[in-house]
Scaffold this active site. Structure first.
Site, PDB file in Angstrom:
ATOM      1  N   CYS A 131       0.740  -1.330  -0.024  1.00  0.00           N
ATOM      2  CA  CYS A 131       0.161   0.079  -0.011  1.00  0.00           C
ATOM      3  C   CYS A 131       0.845   1.214  -0.003  1.00  0.00           C
ATOM      4  CB  CYS A 131      -0.903  -0.056   1.109  1.00  0.00           C
ATOM      5  SG  CYS A 131      -1.940   1.381   1.266  1.00  0.00           S
ATOM      6  N   LYS A 173      -0.094   5.386  -5.941  1.00  0.00           N
ATOM      7  CA  LYS A 173      -0.914   5.461  -7.168  1.00  0.00           C
ATOM      8  C   LYS A 173      -2.072   6.538  -6.898  1.00  0.00           C
ATOM      9  CE  LYS A 173      -4.898   3.981  -6.180  1.00  0.00           C
ATOM     10  NZ  LYS A 173      -5.529   2.721  -5.821  1.00  0.00           N
ATOM     11  N   GLU A 185      -6.866   2.271 -13.383  1.00  0.00           N
ATOM     12  CA  GLU A 185      -6.459   3.295 -12.661  1.00  0.00           C
ATOM     13  C   GLU A 185      -5.028   3.824 -13.429  1.00  0.00           C
ATOM     14  OE1 GLU A 185      -7.906   2.765  -8.199  1.00  0.00           O
ATOM     15  OE2 GLU A 185      -5.988   1.838  -8.734  1.00  0.00           O
ATOM     16  N   ASP A 221      -3.882  -9.676   2.082  1.00  0.00           N
ATOM     17  CA  ASP A 221      -3.890 -10.080   0.672  1.00  0.00           C
ATOM     18  C   ASP A 221      -3.397 -11.771   0.791  1.00  0.00           C
ATOM     19  OD1 ASP A 221      -4.391  -7.647   0.167  1.00  0.00           O
ATOM     20  OD2 ASP A 221      -2.826  -7.536  -1.503  1.00  0.00           O
ATOM     21  N   GLU A 241     -26.289  15.279  -3.054  1.00  0.00           N
ATOM     22  CA  GLU A 241     -27.740  15.495  -2.621  1.00  0.00           C
ATOM     23  C   GLU A 241     -28.803  14.611  -3.605  1.00  0.00           C
ATOM     24  OE1 GLU A 241     -29.689  19.306  -3.714  1.00  0.00           O
ATOM     25  OE2 GLU A 241     -28.054  19.690  -4.875  1.00  0.00           O
TER      26      GLU A 241
END
Ligand SMILES: Cc1cc2nc3c(=O)[nH]c(=O)nc-3n(C[C@H](O)[C@H](O)[C@H](O)COP(=O)(O)OP(=O)(O)OC[C@H]3O[C@@H](n4cnc5c(N)ncnc54)[C@H](O)[C@@H]3O)c2cc1C
Length: 446
Positions: free
Chosen positions: A42, A50, A180, A298, A436
């Site tokens: 991470c 990332k 991504e 993981d 909203e």
């Protein structure tokens, strides 16, 4: 029997660091071994760098939008080296934070690759340490498909350290890492192609999100090729696809899945059962088939997300040293994809909800954001609620649009608490926001 440690953690990533720190705070004598950089995937080659890259890439659109609001913006230029340098500085800072957190909790820190010798022993650098409990938190590793020339391609691991940006990039895959990175490269000015063998991006997510993301990404300039898969890569990065077509790229990146890091760890010899994918098989308390060996994150291939790994670490600490056996609830875990546009989701897709409940009510809306009414952008925000028809509980909320993750995090609380559609409707919106719309969708679309 007296052990060297109450807990020996293998892996100093998201799950391992959290579990070690909390176990130590509960009074356990803890050691952690890390073979790479603290913070794991991470921090070093995942979520954090990332997202920094993705911020960098999204500035392209922001600069365009600024002109619509009267700003004169000179033709922007981009400096990849500067981004890498600043990213590296922040990651190094985080490596230090992670290590300090462990040290100040009194955790013994070992650097190197640890291997399990038996249910109560770990070896590292030729020395053996005994432990009442062993925690495997070794994470996962990207996989490349078995095609000729696959070694010429990179994975996400290397994408964070490219010496220079390519001119033309091919990203292979249809999952969140693929979309991504395709958005990142495209935003940074690379001519980007995304090739995915399936018919729809983002398998496992609500189908509308995958379809709409493909449209939005194409509009932003990514060449999205579905049902397209490379069959070989030759020197010079000449790629041949299964349909016989060929194209040359300057970079090929596989985002085609990850495999749990269990090879050569000594798990099977110690009696730990692994799944077909190599994942450590664990019960709801993250304990393996050997009572003293546990696994989180993981490496168990349950839900491969950082907050899930840390939640599993906290729960294990309570189970082992807090006197309170604590399972982790993997239901309704929200998640975001930082593609351009972002998307986020919590709960069930429409398809999964239909499977589980039979009859569901669907509410959807798609609209241009107020910000984009000032210019030519055709980007549309999309929102969808999936409601169990019988109980009227909202069982899924899905969004494609700027900062979707920020918004869905709040909605996730309502979904987790079992809020009904009537309770969403009774909530007054914040005007003028995109959010909203989540409390003003009245027309059923199915
Ligand atoms: C490109 C990418 C983007 C991601 N984006 C997100 C995101 O936006 N949000 C999100 O929630 N998740 C994201 N993830 C997933 C997230 O990074 C993982 O789910 C998380 O890091 C798992 O934590 P972990 O503790 O299981 O393993 P890791 O964080 O991978 O840590 C495992 C550690 O174990 C060490 N290790 C392995 N074997 C040994 C050994 N034998 N001895 C000693 N040390 C060892 C490794 O060096 C590593 O540091 C992303 C992943 C990738 C690849």
């Amino acid at each position: 029997m007296k052990y060297d440690f109450d807990l020996f953690t293998i892996g100093g990533g998201s799950g391992g660091v959290r579990a070690s720190r909390v176990c130590a705070a509960l009074g356990a004598r803890v050691a952690v071994a890390e073979s790479g950089r603290f913070g794991g995937t991470c921090v070093n080659v995942g979520c954090i760098p990332k997202k920094l890259f993705s911020y960098a890439a999204h500035f392209r659109d922001e600069l365009k939008d600024a002109a619509d609001f009267g700003w004169s913006v000179a033709e922007p230029t981009f400096d990849w080296e500067k981004l890498l340098e600043n990213k590296e500085r922040e990651i190094t800072r985080l490596n230090g934070v992670y290590e300090r957190v462990l040290a100040s909790a009194g955790v013994a820190i070992f650097r190197g690759r640890a291997v399990i010798m038996d249910p109560h022993a770990v070896s590292l650098d030729g020395k053996s340490y005994s432990a009442r409990h062993i925690l495997v938190a070794t994470g996962s590793w990207p996989q490349k498909p078995d095609i000729p020339g696959a070694n010429l391609a990179i994975t996400s691991n290397e994408a964070f350290f490219l010496e220079k940006l390519p001119r033309r990039a091919l990203i292979v895959g249809g999952g969140y890492i693929a979309v991504e990175f395709a958005s990142i490269f495209n935003g940074l000015g690379v001519k980007t192609t995304l090739a995915y063998r399936g018919a729809q991006l983002l398998r496992g997510f609500d189908a509308d999100l995958g379809t709409r993301l493909a449209d939005e990404m194409s509009r932003k300039g990514v060449s999205v090729l579905l049902k397209k898969n490379p069959s070989k890569i030759e020197k010079g990065l000449h790629v041949t696809f299964e349909d016989g077509s060929t194209e040359k790229f300057d970079l090929v990146m596989f985002a085609t899945g990850r495999k749990p890091n269990t090879a050569g760890l000594g798990l099977e010899a110690a009696g730990v059962k692994l799944g077909a994918d190599g994942a450590v098989m664990v019960n709801e308390y993250s304990t393996s088939t050997v009572d003293s060996i546990h696994a989180i994150g993981d490496v168990t291939n349950r839900l491969n997300l950082t907050p899930v790994a840390t939640a599993e670490g906290m729960a294990l600490a309570k189970t082992l040293f807090g006197g309170k056996p604590t399972p982790v609830d993997h239901e309704n875990v929200p998640t975001a994809v930082f593609a351009n546009p972002n998307l986020a989701t919590v709960g069930l897709s429409e398809a999964k909800a239909r499977e589980r409940f039979g009859k569901v009510d669907i509410y959807k809306t798609a609209f241009r954001s107020l910000k984009h009414t000032m210019g030519a952008s055709e980007e549309k925000i999309f929102m969808k609620l999936v409601v169990d028809a019988a109980s009227q509980r909202v069982v899924g909320a899905h969004m494609l649009g700027p900062d979707a993750g920020e918004l869905i995090q709040g909605i996730a609380i309502a979904v987790k608490l079992g809020a009904t559609k009537a309770q969403f409707d009774a909530t007054i919106g914040i005007h003028p926001t995109a959010a909203e719309e989540f409390v003003t969708m009245r027309e059923k679309s199915a």
